[in-house]
Write an enzyme that holds these catalytic residues in place. Structure first.
Site, short mmCIF file in Angstrom:
data_model
loop_
_atom_site.label_atom_id
_atom_site.label_comp_id
_atom_site.label_asym_id
_atom_site.label_seq_id
_atom_site.Cartn_x
_atom_site.Cartn_y
_atom_site.Cartn_z
N HIS A 170 0.81 -1.22 0.00
CA HIS A 170 0.00 0.00 0.00
C HIS A 170 0.85 1.27 0.00
O HIS A 170 0.32 2.37 -0.20
CB HIS A 170 -0.93 0.02 1.22
CG HIS A 170 -2.27 0.61 0.93
ND1 HIS A 170 -2.44 1.66 0.06
CD2 HIS A 170 -3.51 0.30 1.39
CE1 HIS A 170 -3.73 1.97 0.01
NE2 HIS A 170 -4.39 1.17 0.80
N ASP A 217 -2.21 1.90 -4.66
CA ASP A 217 -3.48 2.16 -3.99
C ASP A 217 -4.54 1.18 -4.48
O ASP A 217 -4.36 0.51 -5.50
CB ASP A 217 -3.94 3.60 -4.25
CG ASP A 217 -3.01 4.62 -3.60
OD1 ASP A 217 -2.46 4.30 -2.52
OD2 ASP A 217 -2.82 5.70 -4.17
#
Length: 541
Positions: free
Chosen positions: A514, A518
């Protein structure tokens, strides 16, 4: 002049190597380029050639032993040359100076070597903070049951210690007088720190406290301590009194156990000094028979039926094996990846009907058999070109966006997992990818892969579909920013044009770091990948 030979770093992830085989022995002549040994790394067994000429004067590790990178494994030089100074990290001259300095220190301070005082010299017993649970790092003294000057016995619980899991008693394991208490109630001590000293009354323990406490004898006593704690006390006899036991002298642990078992401490006889009740008194407590004045309805209760079960005797056994270099590296790298990179996962279902038909036609003309995994690798490479954010890696203070597509292909081998790399996969044909992956598979099983084969991936594909796994998640192969988990093709009912028909569905799960990828970015990549596999003719363009 003699030179040391060190364990080389043969891969980017190698921290140590195992000497699989020595090809030379002490006394042999060695030329530059000669095969000196075979070294097992975390990924393969590789040949280690000598870079020097000379006679092999010394061999350090034996075959099968592990050695850290840059550690000395051998010495080459002239026959009969003195090499001992090299093993200590210096040359001969400094070594002599060090010896003379050491002798000077010994003559200047002969008393220092003999000034060490042990517990046995003083005739006392050192009590350290015991390891009371497998995760315990330190303990807190909840309560001292004796004070300095008190006479104690070997089975007395001198203190109640609060660990990370429970409050437990610490036994003295020695008869004598409590000469020293190292910390107050409520204070913490690390495991193996001195918390008390027991010995003859009037013993001067100042010399023992004024020196580092690292005597192995004290540690040996600590190891013996748990054996003494299992000694059972005689069963306590019950006595009757009022229901209020708040004023009864008892340790906190004894009160806790009594409360859990519904035992009134007034009925328990304490075995410690002053009649104090400790853990073993509660555990060994045997209640007396019920009074005859008990209500008649209690004796009239129906008897509970018991089921007689046959006795089953089993044997607990296990085997152990040393951890291989490959498994050590897998554990280290995947642990670092999982606990460093924040993972999240996205799953999509792929209609594989067209891919199945296309593969059948391709294999009729292809020079090598193309697998579904080859088609996934090609589709991933093409999709990464359209979504460079997924083809990225976290570099600490910057993000690297790779413009090339090097696809790592996870392969299971006997000792663990290897990930050889198909380079520039987007520009290769399905037949080329298939032949390359088959070659890697053969090298992986025979441990013939080289560092050039497994370094430099930008994305990884892990396929367990051939094992019948429908869906799974993978840990990212650092420093990649993502990894794709490929499941099996399942025949299930699907809805097409408003009708339920048989279909072939494969699930893909994308694991993302992450920090660089995204959720929306990963979802868009999967949509592109889905489109390529459901219309595989686009892979041939």
């Amino acid at each position: 002049m003699a030179e040391v030979v060190k364990m080389p770093k043969m891969s980017d992830t190698m921290t140590e190597g195992v000497i699989a085989k020595w090809h030379k022995k002490v006394g042999d002549k060695v030329n530059s380029g000669d095969l000196l040994a075979e070294v097992e790394t975390d990924k393969a067994t590789m040949d280690f050639e000598s870079y020097q000429d000379g006679t092999l004067l010394y061999i350090g590790p034996k075959e099968g032993e592990a050695v850290p990178v840059d550690a000395v494994i051998a010495v080459l030089g002239e026959e009969g040359e003195d090499f001992q100074a090299l093993l200590s990290g210096g040359d001969a001259a400094p070594a002599k100076e060090e010896k003379s300095e050491a002798k000077a220190e010994e003559t200047e301070a002969p008393a220092a070597a003999t000034s060490t005082v042990t517990a046995e010299d003083l005739g006392v017993t050192v009590i350290t903070m015991p390891l009371l649970s497998d995760t315990m790092k330190e303990g807190v003294i909840a309560q001292w049951n004796f004070k300095v000057g008190d006479t104690i016995k070997s089975d007395d619980a001198i203190a109640d210690v609060e660990t990370d899991k429970a409050t437990m008693e610490v036994t003295a394991y020695a008869d004598g007088t409590l000469l020293y208490v190292g910390l107050e109630a409520g204070e913490a001590a690390k495991v193996n720190d001195i918390i008390a000293i027991v010995g003859p009354a009037g013993t001067d323990i100042t010399p023992l406290l004024n020196q580092p406490a690292s005597a192995p004898k004290a540690e040996a006593k600590e190891e013996k301590a748990p054996e003494a704690s299992t000694t059972s006390a005689p069963a306590a006899t019950a006595s009757t009194s009022s229901n209020d036991d708040s004023r009864v002298k008892a340790s906190p642990l004894a009160r806790k156990i009594a409360k859990e078992k519904g035992i009134n401490l007034n009925d328990v006889k304490g075995s410690a000094d002053g009649g104090r009740i400790v853990k073993k008194d509660v555990e060994n407590f045997v209640p007396t028979a019920k009074s005859e004045s008990a209500p008649a309805q209690e004796s009239a209760k129906p008897e509970t039926k018991t089921i007689s079960l046959p006795t089953f005797v089993g044997e607990e056994k296990y085997t152990e094996s040393n951890v291989s270099q490959m498994r050590k590296t897998i554990a280290r790298r995947l642990g670092e990846s999982l606990f460093t990179a924040p993972h999240f996962y996205l799953t999509v279902s792929i209609d594989m009907d067209n891919a199945i038909a296309a593969r059948t036609q391709i294999n009729e003309v292809a020079p090598v058999k193309v697998s579904f995994n080859d088609m996934v690798i090609k589709a991933v490479a093409v999709a990464l070109k359209q979504h460079p954010a997924v083809n990225s890696s976290w570099q600490g203070d910057k993000i690297r966006f790779n413009q090339h597509t090097n696809i790592g292909v996870a392969m299971a081998v006997e000792d663990g997992l290897l990930v050889p790399v198909v380079r520039f996969a987007d520009g290769k044909t399905l037949s080329h990818i298939s032949a390359e992956v088959k070659d890697f598979a053969g090298k992986a099983k025979s441990k013939k892969l080289t560092p050039a084969d497994w370094e430099g991936s930008t994305f990884t594909v892990s396929n367990l579909g051939m094992f019948g796994i429908d869906e799974f998640t993978s840990i990212i192969n650092s420093p990649d920013g993502a990894i794709l988990s490929v499941g099996a093709i399942q025949q299930i009912p699907v809805v097409k044009n408003g009708a339920v028909v048989p279909g072939n569905v494969m699930k893909l799960t994308l694991g993302c770091d992450h920090r660089v990828v995204d959720g929306a970015t990963g979802a868009q990549f999967l949509q592109t990948l889905k489109g390529l596999l459901e219309a595989p003719i686009r892979l041939l363009a």
